[in-house]
Enzyme design. Sequence first.
Site, PDB file in Angstrom:
ATOM      1  N   ASN A  69     -28.134 -18.976  53.136  1.00 61.07           N
ATOM      2  CA  ASN A  69     -28.909 -18.134  52.506  1.00 61.07           C
ATOM      3  C   ASN A  69     -28.159 -16.854  51.879  1.00 61.07           C
ATOM      4  O   ASN A  69     -27.617 -16.190  52.649  1.00 61.07           O
ATOM      5  CB  ASN A  69     -30.147 -17.799  53.002  1.00 61.07           C
ATOM      6  N   PHE A  70     -28.178 -16.729  50.446  1.00 57.74           N
ATOM      7  CA  PHE A  70     -27.333 -15.594  50.070  1.00 57.74           C
ATOM      8  C   PHE A  70     -28.122 -14.242  49.847  1.00 57.74           C
ATOM      9  O   PHE A  70     -27.617 -13.535  48.895  1.00 57.74           O
ATOM     10  CB  PHE A  70     -26.532 -16.179  49.043  1.00 57.74           C
TER      11      PHE A  70
ATOM     12  N   LYS B 261     -37.260 -30.295  47.023  1.00 58.78           N
ATOM     13  CA  LYS B 261     -36.010 -29.977  48.059  1.00 58.78           C
ATOM     14  C   LYS B 261     -36.068 -31.200  49.259  1.00 58.78           C
ATOM     15  O   LYS B 261     -37.186 -31.653  49.809  1.00 58.78           O
ATOM     16  CB  LYS B 261     -36.573 -28.715  49.108  1.00 58.78           C
TER      17      LYS B 261
ATOM     18  N   SER C  51     -25.275 -28.839  37.151  1.00 58.28           N
ATOM     19  CA  SER C  51     -26.251 -29.383  36.572  1.00 58.28           C
ATOM     20  C   SER C  51     -27.693 -29.059  37.355  1.00 58.28           C
ATOM     21  O   SER C  51     -28.794 -29.101  36.765  1.00 58.28           O
ATOM     22  CB  SER C  51     -26.360 -30.799  36.045  1.00 58.28           C
ATOM     23  N   GLY C  52     -27.436 -28.600  38.525  1.00 56.98           N
ATOM     24  CA  GLY C  52     -28.750 -28.399  39.460  1.00 56.98           C
ATOM     25  C   GLY C  52     -29.520 -26.964  39.185  1.00 56.98           C
ATOM     26  O   GLY C  52     -28.852 -26.290  38.327  1.00 56.98           O
ATOM     27  N   ARG C  53     -30.571 -26.823  39.776  1.00 55.78           N
ATOM     28  CA  ARG C  53     -31.165 -25.559  39.482  1.00 55.78           C
ATOM     29  C   ARG C  53     -30.224 -24.400  39.963  1.00 55.78           C
ATOM     30  O   ARG C  53     -30.206 -23.371  39.310  1.00 55.78           O
ATOM     31  CB  ARG C  53     -32.477 -25.437  40.529  1.00 55.78           C
ATOM     32  N   MET C  54     -29.610 -24.378  41.117  1.00 53.23           N
ATOM     33  CA  MET C  54     -29.022 -23.441  41.553  1.00 53.23           C
ATOM     34  C   MET C  54     -27.531 -23.330  40.418  1.00 53.23           C
ATOM     35  O   MET C  54     -27.044 -22.304  40.170  1.00 53.23           O
ATOM     36  CB  MET C  54     -28.276 -23.433  42.859  1.00 53.23           C
TER      37      MET C  54
ATOM     38  N   HIS D 237     -41.104 -24.460  50.485  1.00 55.36           N
ATOM     39  CA  HIS D 237     -40.310 -24.701  49.361  1.00 55.36           C
ATOM     40  C   HIS D 237     -40.985 -25.716  48.478  1.00 55.36           C
ATOM     41  O   HIS D 237     -41.820 -26.275  48.627  1.00 55.36           O
ATOM     42  CB  HIS D 237     -38.795 -25.266  49.870  1.00 55.36           C
TER      43      HIS D 237
END
Length: 243
Positions: free
Chosen positions: A124-125, A158, A19-22, A154
């Site tokens: 970080n991807f 965050k 349910s999060g942003r990511m 950010h």
Amino acid sequence: MNASPGNESPLRLVIHGASGRMGQALLRLAPEFPSMQVVAAVVRRTPSPRVVDGVPYFASTELASLPPFDVAIDFSLPQGFDAILALCAQRGAALVSGTTGLSDAQRGALDEAAVRSPLLWAANFSLGVAVLNDLVERAAAMLPGWDCDIVEAHHTRKLDAPSGTALALGESAGRGGASPHYASLRAGDIVGEHLVQFTGIGERIELAHRASNRDIFARGALHVATRLCGKAPGSYRVADLLG
Ligand code: NAD
């Protein structure tokens, strides 16, 4: 596990922190990766409705009830990390995690679980940050005695500071011999910006990366998830699975 080329059954994917942003970005972009199928989404509280767009939702207290899966992608919070790591290790499933702010004990648990499952944790991807890490290490090695400062910005929601990416950039600078200092800004809806600054007497170098869209992180995580499935247990890095 089910990762051989040409195999018709898609890899079974769990999204943890859905349910999060990511998590939302991962669910939206997963159909771009037809070699995987989302078989479960995990959210912190009891979900309602239980099925959204054909994907069954589970609460974080219901992890034991998850259907069989090949890989989990975790973008949650440190308090959610231990349970999904333990489940992946128990089932021998792969885990891709981008959750930042992990404690030293949690990083240690990740290393221990790598005996049982293929695991990849990355701060970080994005491809750009992978390149930036390389540039920072090289610049640090070529600039002994220069000050090294890492400034990250950010969005205001965050929780951890400095960001996981800033700390990873600091490790790269450290490998090149620098001793970085950190500064963090929290403002508006900034997705993620990192500036690594090397300052000498009368001159300064600035290396910067700006993410304008968190889809780059989600696509990167989905991409490495397809590559991680079927690997031997162990700890992997994004650079091991690019291409
Ligand atoms: P967010 O706050 O929007 O989402 C976090 C989600 O985790 C929420 O849905 C929350 O309900 C869930 N959660 C919290 N506790 C949980 C628990 N005990 N069990 C299961 N789920 C739980 O945050 P976000 O912006 O989506 O970021 C998530 C994490 O990913 C953060 O740690 C962030 O720093 C990190 N992040 C990493 C990268 C990367 O490339 N590695 C990129 C962006 C964000």
